[in-house]
Design a protein around this motif. Structure first.
Motif, PDB file in Angstrom:
ATOM      1  N   UNK A  51      -3.028  -3.657   4.006  1.00 39.43           N
ATOM      2  CA  UNK A  51      -2.786  -2.221   3.995  1.00 39.43           C
ATOM      3  C   UNK A  51      -1.291  -1.989   4.134  1.00 39.43           C
ATOM      4  N   UNK A  52      -0.869  -0.774   3.845  1.00 41.29           N
ATOM      5  CA  UNK A  52       0.532  -0.402   3.964  1.00 41.29           C
ATOM      6  C   UNK A  52       0.773   0.096   5.385  1.00 41.29           C
ATOM      7  N   UNK A  53       1.493  -0.668   6.228  1.00 40.64           N
ATOM      8  CA  UNK A  53       1.697  -0.241   7.613  1.00 40.64           C
ATOM      9  C   UNK A  53       2.489   1.058   7.728  1.00 40.64           C
ATOM     10  N   UNK A  54       3.226   1.432   6.699  1.00 45.02           N
ATOM     11  CA  UNK A  54       3.982   2.687   6.736  1.00 45.02           C
ATOM     12  C   UNK A  54       3.063   3.901   6.652  1.00 45.02           C
ATOM     13  N   UNK A  55       1.851   3.723   6.153  1.00 46.15           N
ATOM     14  CA  UNK A  55       0.906   4.834   6.093  1.00 46.15           C
ATOM     15  C   UNK A  55       0.117   4.966   7.391  1.00 46.15           C
ATOM     16  N   UNK A  56       0.403   4.111   8.346  1.00 45.46           N
ATOM     17  CA  UNK A  56      -0.270   4.085   9.641  1.00 45.46           C
ATOM     18  C   UNK A  56       0.555   4.928  10.609  1.00 45.46           C
TER      19      UNK A  56
END
Length: 91
Positions: A42-47
């Motif tokens: 997953x994209x950790x920046x979208x977390x």
């Protein structure tokens, strides 16, 4: 995981009521009778810290839900280690 089971794991963002709002990542696996190691990207920046995030899962065999994963809260995007996941019989 039971042999022949189809397993789906999903990392979801939730609203204030606990309802899914978005999908951060998901994976589908096939049961082989043993533990299933997995890597869910997953994209950790979208977390965002403002969002509730949970790992949810289920297992089907012959089109019938047989197991489910009680929701696992994910509090940080800096670690992808969730430990051993225990699925329970589905109602």
């Amino acid at each position: 995981m039971p042999n022949g089971a189809e397993v789906e794991l999903a990392l979801l963002t939730l609203d204030q009521r606990g309802l899914p709002q978005g999908l951060l990542g998901n994976i589908q696996l096939s049961g082989n009778g043993d533990a299933l190691p997995f890597r869910l990207t997953f994209n950790p920046q979208s977390f965002s810290r403002a969002l509730r995030v949970e790992l949810r899962g289920r297992a089907h065999r012959s089109g019938h839900l047989i197991l489910r994963l009680p929701p696992v809260p994910i509090r940080h995007a800096d670690s992808q280690e969730v430990g051993t996941l225990r699925l329970v019989p589905a109602p």
